[in-house]
Design a protein around this motif. Structure first.
Motif, PDB file in Angstrom:
ATOM      1  N   ARG A  48     -75.675 -39.963 -16.433  1.00  0.00           N
ATOM      2  CA  ARG A  48     -74.456 -39.472 -15.676  1.00  0.00           C
ATOM      3  C   ARG A  48     -74.019 -38.295 -15.837  1.00  0.00           C
ATOM      4  O   ARG A  48     -72.784 -37.781 -15.493  1.00  0.00           O
ATOM      5  CB  ARG A  48     -73.527 -40.609 -15.806  1.00  0.00           C
ATOM      6  N   GLU A  49     -74.636 -37.416 -16.654  1.00  0.00           N
ATOM      7  CA  GLU A  49     -74.068 -36.034 -16.969  1.00  0.00           C
ATOM      8  C   GLU A  49     -73.946 -35.167 -16.059  1.00  0.00           C
ATOM      9  O   GLU A  49     -73.181 -34.195 -16.036  1.00  0.00           O
ATOM     10  CB  GLU A  49     -75.065 -35.596 -18.298  1.00  0.00           C
ATOM     11  N   ARG A  50     -74.709 -35.335 -14.837  1.00  0.00           N
ATOM     12  CA  ARG A  50     -74.687 -34.322 -13.899  1.00  0.00           C
ATOM     13  C   ARG A  50     -73.838 -34.958 -12.796  1.00  0.00           C
ATOM     14  O   ARG A  50     -74.076 -35.760 -12.064  1.00  0.00           O
ATOM     15  CB  ARG A  50     -76.026 -34.132 -13.261  1.00  0.00           C
ATOM     16  N   VAL A  51     -72.774 -34.245 -12.415  1.00  0.00           N
ATOM     17  CA  VAL A  51     -71.987 -34.392 -11.165  1.00  0.00           C
ATOM     18  C   VAL A  51     -72.882 -33.735  -9.970  1.00  0.00           C
ATOM     19  O   VAL A  51     -73.887 -32.957 -10.167  1.00  0.00           O
ATOM     20  CB  VAL A  51     -70.447 -33.810 -11.082  1.00  0.00           C
ATOM     21  N   PRO A  52     -72.728 -34.396  -9.133  1.00  0.00           N
ATOM     22  CA  PRO A  52     -73.552 -33.818  -7.705  1.00  0.00           C
ATOM     23  C   PRO A  52     -73.295 -32.352  -7.539  1.00  0.00           C
ATOM     24  O   PRO A  52     -72.032 -31.855  -7.606  1.00  0.00           O
ATOM     25  CB  PRO A  52     -73.030 -34.504  -6.568  1.00  0.00           C
ATOM     26  N   GLU A  53     -74.334 -31.740  -7.295  1.00  0.00           N
ATOM     27  CA  GLU A  53     -74.014 -30.185  -7.331  1.00  0.00           C
ATOM     28  C   GLU A  53     -73.472 -29.780  -5.988  1.00  0.00           C
ATOM     29  O   GLU A  53     -73.406 -30.675  -5.013  1.00  0.00           O
ATOM     30  CB  GLU A  53     -75.374 -29.490  -7.549  1.00  0.00           C
ATOM     31  N   ARG A  54     -72.797 -28.724  -5.934  1.00  0.00           N
ATOM     32  CA  ARG A  54     -72.266 -28.374  -4.746  1.00  0.00           C
ATOM     33  C   ARG A  54     -73.174 -28.275  -3.604  1.00  0.00           C
ATOM     34  O   ARG A  54     -74.229 -27.638  -3.905  1.00  0.00           O
ATOM     35  CB  ARG A  54     -71.522 -26.848  -4.834  1.00  0.00           C
ATOM     36  N   HIS A  57     -72.966 -23.062  -2.752  1.00  0.00           N
ATOM     37  CA  HIS A  57     -72.668 -22.176  -3.880  1.00  0.00           C
ATOM     38  C   HIS A  57     -72.777 -23.060  -4.861  1.00  0.00           C
ATOM     39  O   HIS A  57     -72.238 -23.022  -6.012  1.00  0.00           O
ATOM     40  CB  HIS A  57     -71.196 -22.213  -3.651  1.00  0.00           C
ATOM     41  N   ALA A  58     -74.102 -23.629  -5.041  1.00  0.00           N
ATOM     42  CA  ALA A  58     -74.429 -24.391  -6.291  1.00  0.00           C
ATOM     43  C   ALA A  58     -74.487 -23.812  -7.620  1.00  0.00           C
ATOM     44  O   ALA A  58     -74.108 -24.137  -8.640  1.00  0.00           O
ATOM     45  CB  ALA A  58     -75.772 -25.263  -6.159  1.00  0.00           C
ATOM     46  N   LYS A  59     -75.138 -22.564  -7.371  1.00  0.00           N
ATOM     47  CA  LYS A  59     -75.609 -21.740  -8.548  1.00  0.00           C
ATOM     48  C   LYS A  59     -74.475 -20.660  -8.884  1.00  0.00           C
ATOM     49  O   LYS A  59     -74.322 -19.790  -7.896  1.00  0.00           O
ATOM     50  CB  LYS A  59     -77.041 -21.050  -8.539  1.00  0.00           C
ATOM     51  N   GLY A  60     -73.845 -20.747 -10.043  1.00  0.00           N
ATOM     52  CA  GLY A  60     -72.718 -19.686 -10.308  1.00  0.00           C
ATOM     53  C   GLY A  60     -72.644 -19.496 -11.594  1.00  0.00           C
ATOM     54  O   GLY A  60     -73.116 -20.162 -12.448  1.00  0.00           O
ATOM     55  N   ALA A  61     -71.649 -18.512 -11.844  1.00  0.00           N
ATOM     56  CA  ALA A  61     -71.174 -18.068 -13.037  1.00  0.00           C
ATOM     57  C   ALA A  61     -69.779 -17.763 -12.939  1.00  0.00           C
ATOM     58  O   ALA A  61     -69.151 -17.288 -12.149  1.00  0.00           O
ATOM     59  CB  ALA A  61     -71.963 -16.739 -13.505  1.00  0.00           C
ATOM     60  N   PHE A 308     -69.994 -26.481 -18.335  1.00  0.00           N
ATOM     61  CA  PHE A 308     -69.663 -27.569 -17.448  1.00  0.00           C
ATOM     62  C   PHE A 308     -68.121 -27.888 -17.202  1.00  0.00           C
ATOM     63  O   PHE A 308     -67.688 -27.917 -15.878  1.00  0.00           O
ATOM     64  CB  PHE A 308     -70.155 -28.893 -17.995  1.00  0.00           C
ATOM     65  N   ALA A 309     -67.394 -27.783 -18.213  1.00  0.00           N
ATOM     66  CA  ALA A 309     -66.035 -27.826 -18.257  1.00  0.00           C
ATOM     67  C   ALA A 309     -65.199 -26.850 -17.167  1.00  0.00           C
ATOM     68  O   ALA A 309     -64.411 -27.280 -16.521  1.00  0.00           O
ATOM     69  CB  ALA A 309     -65.346 -28.127 -19.630  1.00  0.00           C
ATOM     70  N   GLU A 310     -65.822 -25.710 -17.486  1.00  0.00           N
ATOM     71  CA  GLU A 310     -64.907 -24.575 -16.911  1.00  0.00           C
ATOM     72  C   GLU A 310     -65.508 -24.031 -15.466  1.00  0.00           C
ATOM     73  O   GLU A 310     -64.788 -23.526 -14.794  1.00  0.00           O
ATOM     74  CB  GLU A 310     -64.670 -23.573 -17.845  1.00  0.00           C
ATOM     75  N   ASN A 351     -59.133 -36.743  -8.586  1.00  0.00           N
ATOM     76  CA  ASN A 351     -58.208 -36.269  -9.786  1.00  0.00           C
ATOM     77  C   ASN A 351     -58.569 -34.605 -10.292  1.00  0.00           C
ATOM     78  O   ASN A 351     -58.052 -34.500 -11.437  1.00  0.00           O
ATOM     79  CB  ASN A 351     -57.996 -37.274 -10.748  1.00  0.00           C
ATOM     80  N   HIS A 352     -59.493 -34.232  -9.462  1.00  0.00           N
ATOM     81  CA  HIS A 352     -59.966 -32.858  -9.871  1.00  0.00           C
ATOM     82  C   HIS A 352     -59.088 -32.059 -10.394  1.00  0.00           C
ATOM     83  O   HIS A 352     -59.136 -31.226 -11.249  1.00  0.00           O
ATOM     84  CB  HIS A 352     -60.929 -32.396  -8.904  1.00  0.00           C
ATOM     85  N   GLN A 353     -57.778 -32.158  -9.717  1.00  0.00           N
ATOM     86  CA  GLN A 353     -56.821 -30.938  -9.919  1.00  0.00           C
ATOM     87  C   GLN A 353     -56.053 -30.995 -11.427  1.00  0.00           C
ATOM     88  O   GLN A 353     -55.796 -30.359 -12.112  1.00  0.00           O
ATOM     89  CB  GLN A 353     -55.694 -31.131  -9.226  1.00  0.00           C
ATOM     90  N   HIS A 354     -56.516 -32.391 -11.890  1.00  0.00           N
ATOM     91  CA  HIS A 354     -55.947 -32.576 -13.273  1.00  0.00           C
ATOM     92  C   HIS A 354     -56.904 -32.105 -14.564  1.00  0.00           C
ATOM     93  O   HIS A 354     -56.323 -32.004 -15.624  1.00  0.00           O
ATOM     94  CB  HIS A 354     -55.726 -34.168 -13.573  1.00  0.00           C
ATOM     95  N   LEU A 355     -58.043 -31.697 -14.079  1.00  0.00           N
ATOM     96  CA  LEU A 355     -58.775 -31.268 -15.238  1.00  0.00           C
ATOM     97  C   LEU A 355     -58.307 -29.857 -15.739  1.00  0.00           C
ATOM     98  O   LEU A 355     -57.653 -29.038 -14.879  1.00  0.00           O
ATOM     99  CB  LEU A 355     -60.320 -31.133 -14.614  1.00  0.00           C
TER     100      LEU A 355
END
Length: 486
Positions: A48-54, A57-61, A308-310, A351-355
């Motif tokens: 379960r490490e991968r959340v669904p990709e966007r 705009h899936a590939k980003g930096a 991943f976190a940021e 709750n994505h805004q709480h990350l």
């Protein structure tokens, strides 16, 4: 020894791990026991490490930095982070390609996402733009169809130039953006060497409640540099993460990229008389009519500690607004106000805004509760409804959005100005002969795989209407004649 080497390994629930090298088995050879809960937890979490990709705009930096105000524009907006010259606001930016998946190459011909999150004292403010001042379509109702053409064919699972050019040829409003995409600026040399744009029209409101329409322009201080198609293809094969690596290494080396932010400002009443509809995102405002006015400077000076976190969990929406900044009737923007936040609720959670990467620096006081992965105190025992008589947070009336007039009949209509050719033709005529040659070559190469001549001819007609030379050269490159009816 470092602190990390002294720490004991634990399970996700904090219990010490006795053996992280060998699973528990029945006898020396096994089989493995179901009761090895540390093994089960590791494997289940790994799955379960991968959340669904966007979806786009899936590939980003991404990178952290700050924004500093360099010009007093408080006569136009009451936004607190723009309130005084010299004021600095922490921010985070995510650059991306649009169509490719997470593992796609950085140097493909594609627009680049340019999403900026300002952590202001009045909450977060997001500018979710691109490296182009316009877009392919003007109404959000066409967006799923457009993106389907940029993704994969439902039968072959391959990229499909037939779908791409069929859609564009049937959507002449795309011509301006197609011309930019197929020009030299279609493949930036690095993420540092490209401009950024809010693209849409937004509204600034001052402390007195007076408003103006505005457009954002981020101008790179590194200068604009691009890649030719053959060099980009070579890099894509050798280092598909070239742009990601370049941004990280530049910041790591202390070569901090920077952009100057400018706005174009239009009086509200001009929207009714301007020669193009100022809310149509397929059109630009002439800088002769509305010159660029400096706002401030953005500097990127810190890399993420954890991608991943940021970067992957960062969420942006053009509806993430602060007092003094409102939206416009732009039909694409209106759709994005819903679609972006809804994508984050699906992809990352309610709750994505709480990350940490998305959490505002200012205090959050809301009545939203519960939902998956609510990992703070969930409001504790405080009251969870409003109005209430228990001292819960209340509205701040002076921060109501400014009122605006509406009129007319509710119906499905396009923009009044349907001239899709003038601005694309003007852009073509601004190019040098060498730039035109590369533009034509890029378009011809992209259209050659299209299997049906009627699609090619329909698109040639659009190029011809923008500029006869433009259309004729494309036709010649494809071995076709400009249609007589054009």
């Amino acid at each position: 020894m470092s602190n990390n080497q002294n720490k004991q390994l634990t399970t996700s629930w904090g219990a010490p791990v006795g053996d992280n090298q060998n699973s528990m088995t029945a006898g020396h050879r096994g089989p493995t026991l179901l009761q090895d809960v540390h093994l089960l937890e590791k494997l289940a979490h790994f799955n379960r490490e991968r959340v669904p990709e966007r979806v786009v705009h899936a590939k980003g930096a991404g990178a952290h930095g700050y924004f500093e105000v360099t010009n007093d524009l408080t006569q136009y907006t009451k936004a607190a982070f723009l309130s005084e010259v010299g004021k600095k606001t922490p921010m985070f930016i995510r650059f991306s390609t649009v169509a490719g998946e997470l593992g796609s190459a950085d140097t493909v011909r594609d627009p680049r996402g340019f999403a900026v999150k300002f952590y202001t004292e009045e909450g977060n403010y997001d500018i979710v733009g691109n490296n182009t001042p316009v877009f392919f379509i003007s109404d959000a109702i066409k967006f799923p169809d457009f993106i389907h053409t940029q993704k994969r064919n439902p039968q072959t699972h391959l990229k499909d130039p037939n779908a791409v050019w069929d859609f564009w040829s049937l959507s002449p409003e795309s011509l301006h953006q197609v011309t930019i995409l197929m020009s030299d600026r279609g493949i930036p040399a690095t993420l540092r060497h490209m401009h950024g744009f809010g693209s849409h029209t937004f509204k600034w409101t001052n402390a007195e409640g007076d408003g103006v329409w505005i457009k954002y322009h981020f101008k790179t201080e590194q200068g604009v540099k691009n890649l030719t198609a053959d060099v980009a293809a070579k890099i894509a094969g050798e280092n598909p993460d070239y742009h990601t690596e370049d941004l990280f290494n530049a910041i790591e080396a202390g070569d901090f990229p920077a952009w100057k932010l400018y706005v174009q400002i239009m009086p509200l009443e001009d929207a009714n008389t301007y020669r193009f509809d100022p809310f149509d995102v397929t059109k630009v405002w002439s800088q002769k009519d509305y010159p660029l006015i400096e706002v401030g400077r953005m500097v990127l000076n810190r890399n993420p500690e954890n991608y991943f976190a940021e970067v992957e969990q960062a969420t942006f929406s053009p509806g993430t607004l602060v007092p003094g900044i409102d939206v416009s009737p732009d039909k694409m923007l209106q759709g994005r106000l819903f679609a972006y936040a809804d994508a984050h609720r699906y992809r990352v959670g309610a709750n994505h805004q709480h990350l940490p990467i998305n959490r505002p620096k200012s205090e959050v006081n809301s009545y939203q509760r519960d939902g998956q992965m609510r990992f703070d105190g969930n409001g504790g025992k405080s009251v969870n409804y409003e109005p209430n008589s228990f001292g819960g947070p209340t509205e701040v009336k002076e921060h109501k959005q400014a009122s605006f007039p509406v009129s007319g009949i509710a119906e499905n209509v396009g923009y009044d100005h349907n001239d899709h050719y003038t601005q694309a033709g003007d852009l073509y005529r601004l190019m040098s002969e060498e730039e035109r040659e590369r533009l034509v070559a890029n378009i011809v190469a992209a259209m050659k795989p299209v299997q049906r001549d009627d699609i090619k001819l329909r698109q040639i007609g659009h190029f011809y209407k923008a500029d006869p030379e433009y259309g004729t050269r494309i036709a010649q490159g494809l071995g076709l004649q400009v249609p007589q009816e054009v």
